[in-house]
Design a protein around this motif. Structure first.
Motif, PDB file in Angstrom:
ATOM      1  N   ALA A 192       0.841  -1.195   0.000  1.00 48.21           N
ATOM      2  CA  ALA A 192       0.000   0.000   0.000  1.00 48.21           C
ATOM      3  C   ALA A 192       0.877   1.246   0.000  1.00 48.21           C
ATOM      4  O   ALA A 192       2.015   1.224   0.474  1.00 48.21           O
ATOM      5  N   PRO A 193       0.368   2.360  -0.540  1.00 51.83           N
ATOM      6  CA  PRO A 193       1.162   3.588  -0.576  1.00 51.83           C
ATOM      7  C   PRO A 193       1.468   4.107   0.821  1.00 51.83           C
ATOM      8  O   PRO A 193       0.825   3.716   1.806  1.00 51.83           O
ATOM      9  N   ALA A 194       2.444   5.008   0.892  1.00 52.13           N
ATOM     10  CA  ALA A 194       2.910   5.497   2.184  1.00 52.13           C
ATOM     11  C   ALA A 194       1.836   6.282   2.926  1.00 52.13           C
ATOM     12  O   ALA A 194       1.867   6.378   4.148  1.00 52.13           O
ATOM     13  N   ARG A 195       0.884   6.835   2.198  1.00 48.17           N
ATOM     14  CA  ARG A 195      -0.199   7.606   2.824  1.00 48.17           C
ATOM     15  C   ARG A 195      -1.478   7.409   2.002  1.00 48.17           C
ATOM     16  O   ARG A 195      -1.423   7.026   0.835  1.00 48.17           O
ATOM     17  N   PRO A 196      -2.645   7.678   2.596  1.00 46.34           N
ATOM     18  CA  PRO A 196      -3.895   7.595   1.827  1.00 46.34           C
ATOM     19  C   PRO A 196      -3.964   8.749   0.817  1.00 46.34           C
ATOM     20  O   PRO A 196      -3.241   9.744   0.926  1.00 46.34           O
ATOM     21  N   LEU A 197      -4.841   8.599  -0.158  1.00 44.38           N
ATOM     22  CA  LEU A 197      -5.125   9.708  -1.064  1.00 44.38           C
ATOM     23  C   LEU A 197      -5.754  10.845  -0.273  1.00 44.38           C
ATOM     24  O   LEU A 197      -6.577  10.616   0.618  1.00 44.38           O
ATOM     25  N   SER A 198      -5.350  12.073  -0.584  1.00 44.51           N
ATOM     26  CA  SER A 198      -6.021  13.215   0.023  1.00 44.51           C
ATOM     27  C   SER A 198      -7.418  13.348  -0.575  1.00 44.51           C
ATOM     28  O   SER A 198      -7.749  12.710  -1.589  1.00 44.51           O
ATOM     29  N   ALA A 199      -8.250  14.185   0.052  1.00 43.57           N
ATOM     30  CA  ALA A 199      -9.614  14.380  -0.459  1.00 43.57           C
ATOM     31  C   ALA A 199      -9.578  14.889  -1.895  1.00 43.57           C
ATOM     32  O   ALA A 199     -10.351  14.436  -2.752  1.00 43.57           O
ATOM     33  N   ARG A 200      -8.676  15.821  -2.182  1.00 41.43           N
ATOM     34  CA  ARG A 200      -8.577  16.364  -3.546  1.00 41.43           C
ATOM     35  C   ARG A 200      -8.078  15.305  -4.523  1.00 41.43           C
ATOM     36  O   ARG A 200      -8.578  15.187  -5.641  1.00 41.43           O
ATOM     37  N   GLU A 201      -7.078  14.512  -4.109  1.00 34.31           N
ATOM     38  CA  GLU A 201      -6.567  13.447  -4.980  1.00 34.31           C
ATOM     39  C   GLU A 201      -7.634  12.407  -5.273  1.00 34.31           C
ATOM     40  O   GLU A 201      -7.757  11.922  -6.393  1.00 34.31           O
ATOM     41  N   ALA A 202      -8.435  12.078  -4.253  1.00 29.98           N
ATOM     42  CA  ALA A 202      -9.515  11.122  -4.464  1.00 29.98           C
ATOM     43  C   ALA A 202     -10.543  11.672  -5.447  1.00 29.98           C
ATOM     44  O   ALA A 202     -11.068  10.932  -6.294  1.00 29.98           O
ATOM     45  N   GLU A 203     -10.818  12.988  -5.355  1.00 33.22           N
ATOM     46  CA  GLU A 203     -11.731  13.621  -6.310  1.00 33.22           C
ATOM     47  C   GLU A 203     -11.196  13.499  -7.733  1.00 33.22           C
ATOM     48  O   GLU A 203     -11.922  13.163  -8.676  1.00 33.22           O
ATOM     49  N   ILE A 204      -9.909  13.767  -7.883  1.00 32.43           N
ATOM     50  CA  ILE A 204      -9.301  13.742  -9.215  1.00 32.43           C
ATOM     51  C   ILE A 204      -9.314  12.320  -9.780  1.00 32.43           C
ATOM     52  O   ILE A 204      -9.619  12.110 -10.959  1.00 32.43           O
ATOM     53  N   VAL A 205      -8.998  11.332  -8.943  1.00 32.66           N
ATOM     54  CA  VAL A 205      -9.031   9.948  -9.423  1.00 32.66           C
ATOM     55  C   VAL A 205     -10.460   9.557  -9.817  1.00 32.66           C
ATOM     56  O   VAL A 205     -10.676   8.847 -10.805  1.00 32.66           O
ATOM     57  N   GLY A 206     -11.441  10.050  -9.050  1.00 30.65           N
ATOM     58  CA  GLY A 206     -12.827   9.774  -9.394  1.00 30.65           C
ATOM     59  C   GLY A 206     -13.207  10.329 -10.751  1.00 30.65           C
ATOM     60  O   GLY A 206     -13.824   9.652 -11.579  1.00 30.65           O
ATOM     61  N   TRP A 207     -12.794  11.580 -11.026  1.00 26.33           N
ATOM     62  CA  TRP A 207     -13.086  12.184 -12.337  1.00 26.33           C
ATOM     63  C   TRP A 207     -12.261  11.513 -13.430  1.00 26.33           C
ATOM     64  O   TRP A 207     -12.715  11.366 -14.565  1.00 26.33           O
ATOM     65  N   LEU A 208     -11.065  11.072 -13.054  1.00 26.03           N
ATOM     66  CA  LEU A 208     -10.224  10.350 -14.008  1.00 26.03           C
ATOM     67  C   LEU A 208     -10.918   9.065 -14.446  1.00 26.03           C
ATOM     68  O   LEU A 208     -10.902   8.698 -15.630  1.00 26.03           O
ATOM     69  N   ARG A 209     -11.552   8.421 -13.509  1.00 23.58           N
ATOM     70  CA  ARG A 209     -12.251   7.174 -13.817  1.00 23.58           C
ATOM     71  C   ARG A 209     -13.440   7.421 -14.748  1.00 23.58           C
ATOM     72  O   ARG A 209     -13.854   6.528 -15.480  1.00 23.58           O
ATOM     73  N   GLU A 210     -13.977   8.607 -14.721  1.00 21.84           N
ATOM     74  CA  GLU A 210     -15.073   8.951 -15.622  1.00 21.84           C
ATOM     75  C   GLU A 210     -14.576   9.415 -16.985  1.00 21.84           C
ATOM     76  O   GLU A 210     -15.366   9.776 -17.850  1.00 21.84           O
ATOM     77  N   GLY A 211     -13.248   9.434 -17.168  1.00 26.22           N
ATOM     78  CA  GLY A 211     -12.697   9.775 -18.472  1.00 26.22           C
ATOM     79  C   GLY A 211     -12.550  11.258 -18.718  1.00 26.22           C
ATOM     80  O   GLY A 211     -12.407  11.689 -19.873  1.00 26.22           O
ATOM     81  N   LYS A 212     -12.563  12.059 -17.662  1.00 31.67           N
ATOM     82  CA  LYS A 212     -12.448  13.505 -17.836  1.00 31.67           C
ATOM     83  C   LYS A 212     -11.008  13.908 -18.162  1.00 31.67           C
ATOM     84  O   LYS A 212     -10.049  13.345 -17.627  1.00 31.67           O
ATOM     85  N   SER A 213     -10.869  14.897 -19.022  1.00 33.15           N
ATOM     86  CA  SER A 213      -9.546  15.436 -19.346  1.00 33.15           C
ATOM     87  C   SER A 213      -9.097  16.371 -18.236  1.00 33.15           C
ATOM     88  O   SER A 213      -9.879  16.745 -17.342  1.00 33.15           O
ATOM     89  N   ASN A 214      -7.823  16.777 -18.284  1.00 34.73           N
ATOM     90  CA  ASN A 214      -7.321  17.725 -17.289  1.00 34.73           C
ATOM     91  C   ASN A 214      -8.131  19.013 -17.300  1.00 34.73           C
ATOM     92  O   ASN A 214      -8.464  19.573 -16.253  1.00 34.73           O
TER      93      ASN A 214
END
Length: 260
Positions: A192-214
């Protein structure tokens, strides 16, 4: 229905190439991350679908593991409806097919005739609609001395027929063996990674999973595209990956999105 496979199915040259590439890629699957990338990549060229639930049963019939694989965000309530380990739709469909030796099986609840087109899966028609799917294709090893594996594909963009069941038949052994090679769910947290995803990082991964561009993520989050890019680079370093697809696969492997 529980289809009778066509006695002879002629694959086009393109289908033969897709099949060979899918099989070759499947031989290298030894981790949950690779399994995700394989099923959401090469497998989709032959059998496009929205969600696949892979189930492994012990010889006693007890559920050993269940993996719900999808490339887009699935609302928690919807995922629970499909993949709850106690009475989820995929589990009940798999057991229904195993108990009646009805494999492969398929349903098309959007076709004229509604549930009548669902054959042996007709009793699940309303639940399929409630989950937002119009079709399902199921295949598995059947009950063996070692247990059983069953794969339930929801949301095929085309009406499922004997040809699609045949493709799944050709790939069944490779799906089964790949599932057996995966580390047990109990050991998945290793590395497992050294720390959990931050709230913002989790948001970005969620949008990434939906196929959103930067740029699209920047607009949704009210930040600049450069800031989104910086967040992604930090996420890649944290997970030890180099691109978007691998980041999503790693999050799935470690269940980081569930924790978020």
């Amino acid at each position: 229905m529980s289809p009778s496979l066509e006695p002879v199915v002629i694959l086009s040259r393109q289908e033969q190439e897709y099949l060979l590439r899918t099989i070759e890629s499947g031989l290298r699957v030894v981790s949950m991350r690779q399994f995700f990338l394989w099923t959401q990549g090469q497998l989709q060229t032959l059998l496009p679908h929205q969600v696949m639930v892979a189930l492994q049963f012990a010889p006693s019939g007890a559920l050993r593991r269940m993996e719900c694989l999808h490339a887009t965000v699935l609302a928690p309530q919807r995922e629970s409806l499909l993949a709850d380990r106690r009475d989820g739709l995929a589990l009940r469909i798999a057991r229904h097919c195993l108990q009646g030796a009805r494999l492969p099986a398929m349903a098309d609840v959007a076709a004229e005739g509604g549930n009548r087109q669902a054959g042996v899966l007709g009793g699940f028609g309303n639940e399929l609609r409630d989950a937002g799917f119009e079709s399902v294709l199921v295949h598995g090893t059947g009950t063996t001395a070692e247990g059983a594996s069953v794969f339930v594909l929801f949301g095929l963009p085309m009406r499922p027929g004997p040809r699609h069941a045949y493709f799944l038949e050709l790939l069944l052994a490779h799906l089964h063996l790949a599932l057996l090679r995966l580390p047990s769910p109990e050991t998945r947290g290793a590395g497992a990674p050294a720390r959990p995803l931050s709230a913002r990082e989790a948001e970005i991964v969620g949008w990434l999973r939906e196929g959103k561009s930067n740029g699209e993520m920047a607009q949704l989050l009210g930040i600049s595209a450069l800031t989104v890019k910086n967040h992604l680079q930090r996420i890649y370093r944290l997970l030890g990956v180099g691109n978007r697809a691998h980041a999503l696969a790693r999050c799935l492997e470690l269940r980081l999105l569930e924790a978020a």
